[in-house]
Design a protein around this motif. Structure first.
Motif, PDB file in Angstrom:
ATOM      1  N   LEU A   9      -4.560   4.818  -4.018  1.00 43.25           N
ATOM      2  CA  LEU A   9      -5.135   3.615  -3.402  1.00 43.25           C
ATOM      3  C   LEU A   9      -6.646   3.779  -3.240  1.00 43.25           C
ATOM      4  N   LEU A  51      -4.687  -2.707  -0.207  1.00 40.69           N
ATOM      5  CA  LEU A  51      -3.288  -2.910  -0.598  1.00 40.69           C
ATOM      6  C   LEU A  51      -3.176  -4.296  -1.231  1.00 40.69           C
ATOM      7  N   LEU A 109       4.890  -2.861  -2.013  1.00 44.38           N
ATOM      8  CA  LEU A 109       3.701  -2.933  -2.845  1.00 44.38           C
ATOM      9  C   LEU A 109       4.069  -3.504  -4.206  1.00 44.38           C
TER      10      LEU A 109
END
Length: 131
Positions: free
Chosen positions: A29, A47, A70
């Motif tokens: 990330l 995100l 996700l």
């Protein structure tokens, strides 16, 4: 009505450095911002349309019902990449009865994370009035 301007998931891990290594390294990330100093400093990750903040230090495990969802472009590619990076894969990608392709991994504290691919033919991709 509450006018929400932004949001993020707040995660207080047992070992912040280990969790930062997982979310920033293993999961890959991108960092939105960092704050504070030392081992308990905070890191906020992108995100998609939201954020995940990893900050502080927990005395015990996270809430047992906590899950992250996700969306990814390609669940199989995510699976292969995460396996190569040593992620704990709980279940490889499978097409579910509801049509989504889902795989499950766990973070270092056992937080379950669904990585979900929305196939081109899935109703979530349908937008009325478009071709």
């Amino acid at each position: 009505m509450v006018h929400v301007l932004g949001s993020r998931v707040l995660l207080t891990p047992a070992d912040p450095e280990r969790s930062r290594a997982f979310y920033g390294g293993t999961l890959g990330l991108a960092v939105h911002r960092e704050f504070g100093t030392g081992p308990d400093r905070g890191t906020v990750y992108f995100l998609g349309g939201g954020f995940l903040e990893v900050s502080g230090r927990a005395e015990g495990p996270p809430a047992p019902g906590l899950r992250l969802w996700l969306q990814v472009a390609d669940a199989q590619a995510a699976y292969e990449e995460l396996l190569a990076r040593g992620a704990e894969v709980l279940r490889p990608p499978l097409r579910e009865p509801w049509g989504l392709i889902e795989m499950w991994i766990a973070d270092p504290d056992g937080v379950r994370i669904a990585l979900v691919e929305v196939p081109a033919d899935h109703p979530l991709r349908f937008r009325p009035g478009t071709d």
